[in-house]
Design an enzyme around this catalytic site. Structure first.
Site, PDB file in Angstrom:
ATOM      1  N   CYS A   9       0.870  -1.159   0.000  1.00 48.69           N
ATOM      2  CA  CYS A   9       0.000   0.000   0.000  1.00 48.69           C
ATOM      3  C   CYS A   9       0.910   1.212   0.000  1.00 48.69           C
ATOM      4  CB  CYS A   9      -0.854   0.015   1.267  1.00 48.69           C
ATOM      5  SG  CYS A   9      -1.792  -1.491   1.487  1.00 48.69           S
ATOM      6  N   ARG A  55       1.160   1.655  -5.947  1.00 48.72           N
ATOM      7  CA  ARG A  55       1.404   0.652  -4.915  1.00 48.72           C
ATOM      8  C   ARG A  55       0.136  -0.101  -4.527  1.00 48.72           C
ATOM      9  NH1 ARG A  55       6.298   1.785  -2.414  1.00 48.72           N
ATOM     10  NH2 ARG A  55       5.727   0.456  -0.671  1.00 48.72           N
ATOM     11  N   TRP A  57      -3.865  -1.826  -1.279  1.00 48.13           N
ATOM     12  CA  TRP A  57      -3.944  -3.067  -2.054  1.00 48.13           C
ATOM     13  C   TRP A  57      -4.276  -4.134  -1.025  1.00 48.13           C
ATOM     14  CZ3 TRP A  57      -1.551  -7.914  -2.349  1.00 48.13           C
ATOM     15  CH2 TRP A  57      -1.773  -8.633  -3.520  1.00 48.13           C
ATOM     16  N   ASN A 109       1.311   0.173   5.904  1.00 46.62           N
ATOM     17  CA  ASN A 109       1.726  -0.553   4.708  1.00 46.62           C
ATOM     18  C   ASN A 109       2.473  -1.785   5.179  1.00 46.62           C
ATOM     19  OD1 ASN A 109       2.792  -1.412   2.235  1.00 46.62           O
ATOM     20  ND2 ASN A 109       4.582  -0.086   2.454  1.00 46.62           N
ATOM     21  N   GLY A 110       2.034  -2.972   4.739  1.00 44.48           N
ATOM     22  CA  GLY A 110       2.726  -4.199   5.135  1.00 44.48           C
ATOM     23  C   GLY A 110       1.736  -5.221   5.664  1.00 44.48           C
ATOM     24  N   GLU A 126       9.011 -11.924 -21.667  1.00 45.16           N
ATOM     25  CA  GLU A 126       8.674 -10.578 -21.225  1.00 45.16           C
ATOM     26  C   GLU A 126       7.499 -10.020 -22.031  1.00 45.16           C
ATOM     27  OE1 GLU A 126       8.892  -8.835 -18.824  1.00 45.16           O
ATOM     28  OE2 GLU A 126       8.621  -6.775 -19.439  1.00 45.16           O
ATOM     29  N   LYS A 131       3.928  -8.870 -20.418  1.00 43.57           N
ATOM     30  CA  LYS A 131       3.455  -7.495 -20.614  1.00 43.57           C
ATOM     31  C   LYS A 131       2.031  -7.510 -21.145  1.00 43.57           C
ATOM     32  CE  LYS A 131       5.455  -5.582 -19.088  1.00 43.57           C
ATOM     33  NZ  LYS A 131       6.552  -5.476 -18.193  1.00 43.57           N
ATOM     34  N   GLU A 179      -0.595  -8.893 -18.447  1.00 43.20           N
ATOM     35  CA  GLU A 179      -0.880  -8.095 -17.248  1.00 43.20           C
ATOM     36  C   GLU A 179      -1.725  -6.852 -17.534  1.00 43.20           C
ATOM     37  OE1 GLU A 179       3.575  -6.154 -16.572  1.00 43.20           O
ATOM     38  OE2 GLU A 179       2.270  -6.344 -14.850  1.00 43.20           O
ATOM     39  N   HIS A 237       6.363 -30.623 -28.563  1.00 47.93           N
ATOM     40  CA  HIS A 237       6.350 -31.605 -27.469  1.00 47.93           C
ATOM     41  C   HIS A 237       5.080 -31.480 -26.634  1.00 47.93           C
ATOM     42  CE1 HIS A 237      10.327 -32.912 -28.517  1.00 47.93           C
ATOM     43  NE2 HIS A 237      10.668 -31.635 -28.650  1.00 47.93           N
ATOM     44  N   LYS A 296       2.257  -2.136  -8.071  1.00 43.91           N
ATOM     45  CA  LYS A 296       3.620  -2.032  -8.612  1.00 43.91           C
ATOM     46  C   LYS A 296       4.653  -2.658  -7.682  1.00 43.91           C
ATOM     47  CE  LYS A 296       6.655   0.232 -11.413  1.00 43.91           C
ATOM     48  NZ  LYS A 296       6.659  -0.576 -12.631  1.00 43.91           N
TER      49      LYS A 296
HETATM   50  C1  AGP Z   1       6.152  -6.102 -14.534  1.00 39.67           C
HETATM   51  O1  AGP Z   1       5.494  -5.408 -15.501  1.00 39.67           O
HETATM   52  C2  AGP Z   1       5.578  -6.212 -13.225  1.00 39.67           C
HETATM   53  N1  AGP Z   1       4.732  -5.248 -12.822  1.00 39.67           N
HETATM   54  C3  AGP Z   1       6.262  -7.097 -12.206  1.00 39.67           C
HETATM   55  O2  AGP Z   1       6.460  -8.337 -12.797  1.00 39.67           O
HETATM   56  C4  AGP Z   1       7.570  -6.609 -11.554  1.00 39.67           C
HETATM   57  O3  AGP Z   1       8.595  -6.586 -12.494  1.00 39.67           O
HETATM   58  C5  AGP Z   1       7.909  -7.522 -10.369  1.00 39.67           C
HETATM   59  O4  AGP Z   1       6.884  -7.443  -9.430  1.00 39.67           O
HETATM   60  C6  AGP Z   1       9.239  -7.212  -9.738  1.00 39.67           C
HETATM   61  O5  AGP Z   1       9.252  -5.948  -9.147  1.00 39.67           O
HETATM   62  P1  AGP Z   1      10.614  -5.267  -8.723  1.00 39.67           P
HETATM   63  O6  AGP Z   1      11.414  -5.081  -9.971  1.00 39.67           O
HETATM   64  O7  AGP Z   1      10.215  -3.967  -8.108  1.00 39.67           O
HETATM   65  O8  AGP Z   1      11.299  -6.184  -7.774  1.00 39.67           O
END
Ligand code: AGP
Length: 607
Positions: free
Chosen positions: A2, A27, A75, A99-100, A480, A484, A487, A503, A602
């Site tokens: 959060c 966050r 969150w 937060n936590g 990747e 992308k 998500e 396979h 994030k």
């Molecule tokens: C990627 O688009 C993500 N939002 C996610 O996978 C992110 O890269 C991952 O949570 C790692 O975060 P960090 O780089 O802050 O450790």
């Protein structure tokens, strides 16, 4: 996961809190709330939904007016997103934001229930508010100390006591918290972007320290109330870098920022045309002689590690294992003092990556962190740190952070290869020169491909599922690209090593299913093209990402996306751009909230 903020000063506190929270929504964004001292009484406003829902609610119902308070964007971890579960939470005389996670909240809750306390919410946070209230004897520091001895978990707390109007207390354990100091005003925040429009000067709060914000200034003490002197830091971020700057979304702005971010990241680490990490306190000696290297990270950062694996193994000839942090930490990894563990993280606060780092240190391995968040927990805990200079990345979907992470992986691989005697000085200088030229190619790729990718994305928006395939570095890129897309577009997709399709997975191919094939590695082109033909023969709609000169026969591809041809090993730096753009425009075309995709946040500071 959060965001918390706090303010004490002459400005309209509600306005400052809302504005600061808007920079922390990355966050978490399923509910928001503030608590402000109004006429010496704590007044709370909170709401399920985005920050804007809170703003709307305050327009209708009135907002707290005052000059000191705390705020939160959530969150959800304990209890669904709802008005009642939103922060701030209160006991009779105490209100706080958190937060936590409080791990032992159930035991504490039972203890409080046994002592006639009743609870309104399902959150772990309310337990802390009630426990503070239970022990409160008029001395906030003493009470915070007592409570901190009883709660277990990760937390950053902003606290106000009803009988101390105008004062905000803050403390933390594991979860990050900074304390900003402006002219006659002070702030707390989970991250620098929240306060940068007001001040660039801030302190990093350490574990078990307490910050007391009063009369526009801040003082620090330990849990026993003993005064602590701390160093003031200055953020090097431009306030505009945390704004959209005319772009529709942060994600597209951040895609455009990639060339600059690479330059800012690699330039200080190149001397006389050779990689030189001495600016980060890393000598060539510190990079050689390892038995094996582990790269440990999560999500996109882990995919940057995949690129690192291919490049380090190819050039430096050291075995590299890439591991997902949440797996690594629980499977008794076979590492020792002969190994190097590289942790990659944009935020520097990801709980699993942090735990993996601690475990590696316990097992005696050398540790190196590649981190964007200045002064973050991971940066502070690792023995060696290479900061990426991407500036604030706000969009949940990472783009520029990935780009700078891979550019650092290249520099590291070049320096390691040279230090290990696997490439000559001339070869190293040639590779470094090619790396330095990538920002211009990336800029051109973005400009040239925006229209194509916008158009091709219209072919993806109705898909139920799609597949990304590639070999070697192109497989790393496929992973990747696939993440992308899923998500932010919410379309299911898989990344597959092209040679592995037959396979099992080729059975998924149905008529019209999009398959995005990444074919930037000329040495593997023939092999991948055969795999593309196999899916094409089964009805797939194929989109090929290749270099400008690649010879792709007309019947293999429905769409071809061409990127500039640069040194083969560096092709991921241009190859990733169309994959980012395809994901972005697919999300836009589906009407999704691009920067704040559902269910995500994030910074993943919980397990
Ligand atoms: C990627 O688009 C993500 N939002 C996610 O996978 C992110 O890269 C991952 O949570 C790692 O975060 P960090 O780089 O802050 O450790």
């Amino acid at each position: 996961m959060c965001g918390i903020v706090g303010y004490v000063g002459p400005r309209d506190c509600s306005e400052v809190l809302v504005s600061a929270l808007s920079k922390l929504e990355y966050r978490g964004y399923d509910s928001a709330g503030i608590a402000v001292f109004e006429d010496d009484k704590i007044k709370v406003a909170k709401s399920k939904g985005r920050l804007l829902d809170l703003v709307d609610k305050m327009k209708k119902e009135g907002r707290p007016c005052g000059h000191a308070g705390i705020g939160h964007t959530r969150w959800a971890t304990h209890g669904e997103p709802s008005d009642v579960n939103s922060h701030p939470h209160s006991g009779k005389r105490v209100t706080l934001v958190h937060n936590g996670i409080i791990e032992n909240y159930k035991e504490i809750k039972q203890f409080l229930i046994d002592n006639d306390r009743t609870f309104l919410s399902d959150t772990d946070t309310e337990v802390v508010a009630q426990l503070l209230d239970f022990y409160y004897d008029g001395n906030p520091i003493k009470t915070i100390h007592k409570v901190l001895r009883e709660v277990r978990g990760s937390f950053a707390l902003g606290i106000v006591f009803a009988d101390h109007p105008g004062t905000v207390y803050a403390t933390r354990c594991e979860s990050p918290l900074i304390v900003g100091q402006g002219l006659g005003e002070c702030f707390i925040a989970s991250d620098v972007p929240a306060i940068i429009q007001y001040t660039k000067d801030y302190y990093l709060l350490e574990h078990d320290e307490i910050a007391v914000l009063k009369n526009g200034t801040v003082s620090f003490c330990d849990l026993h109330g003993r005064h602590i002197e701390k160093d003031l830091k200055t953020a090097d971020w431009d306030p505009d870098s945390a704004e959209k700057g005319g772009y529709e979304h942060y994600m597209i702005k951040e895609i455009h920022e990639q060339p600059t971010s690479i330059k800012t990241t690699i330039s200080p680490r190149i001397e006389n045309g050779m990689p030189d990490l001495s600016e980060c306190g890393i000598t060539p000696q510190m990079l050689k002689g390892y038995r094996q290297i582990y790269i440990v990270a999560c999500g996109t950062a882990m995919h940057a590690g995949m690129v690192g694996k291919y490049v380090i193994e190819k050039l430096a000839r050291v075995p590299v294992i890439v591991d997902i942090a949440s797996e690594f930490r629980y499977r008794e990894p076979l590492i020792n003092e002969d190994d190097l563990v590289i942790i990659i993280s944009q935020s520097g606060e990801t709980a699993d990556s942090k735990a993996a780092l601690e475990l590696s240190k316990e097992l005696g391995a050398k540790t190196l962190a590649i981190v964007n968040g200045k002064g973050s927990s991971i940066a502070r805990a690792a023995e060696m740190v290479i900061y990426t200079h991407a500036g604030p990345e706000i969009a949940v979907a990472s783009t520029k952070a990935y780009m700078v992470q891979i550019s650092v992986m290249y520099l590291l691989a070049f320096e390691m290869a040279y230090a290990n005697g696997k490439i000559t000085e001339e070869e190293c200088a040639k590779l470094t020169k090619s790396l330095m030229s990538t920002p211009d190619y990336i800029e051109k790729t973005i400009e040239d491909l925006i229209d194509d990718c916008q158009y091709i994305s219209t072919k993806l928006i109705t898909a139920d599922s799609l597949m990304y395939i590639g070999r070697g570095l192109d497989y790393a890129l496929s992973m990747e690209g696939s993440l992308k897309l899923k998500e932010i577009s919410y379309i299911h997709s898989e990344a597959y090593a092209a040679g592995e399709l037959k396979h099992g997975t080729i059975s998924l191919i149905t008529d019209g299913m999009p398959v995005i094939a990444v074919v930037t590695q000329n040495t593997l082109m023939e092999k991948t093209v055969s795999n593309i033909k196999e899916v094409k023969a089964r009805g797939a709609m194929t989109i090929i990402v290749c270099d400008q000169y690649a010879n792709i026969e007309g019947d293999v591809a429905d769409y071809v996306i061409r990127v500039p041809q640069i040194d083969e090993i560096l092709m991921p730096m241009v190859g990733i751009v169309p994959l980012q753009l395809l994901a972005y425009y697919t999300s836009v075309n589906r009407g999704n909230d691009v920067d704040k995709p559902r269910n995500l946040a994030k910074s993943v500071t919980v397990e």
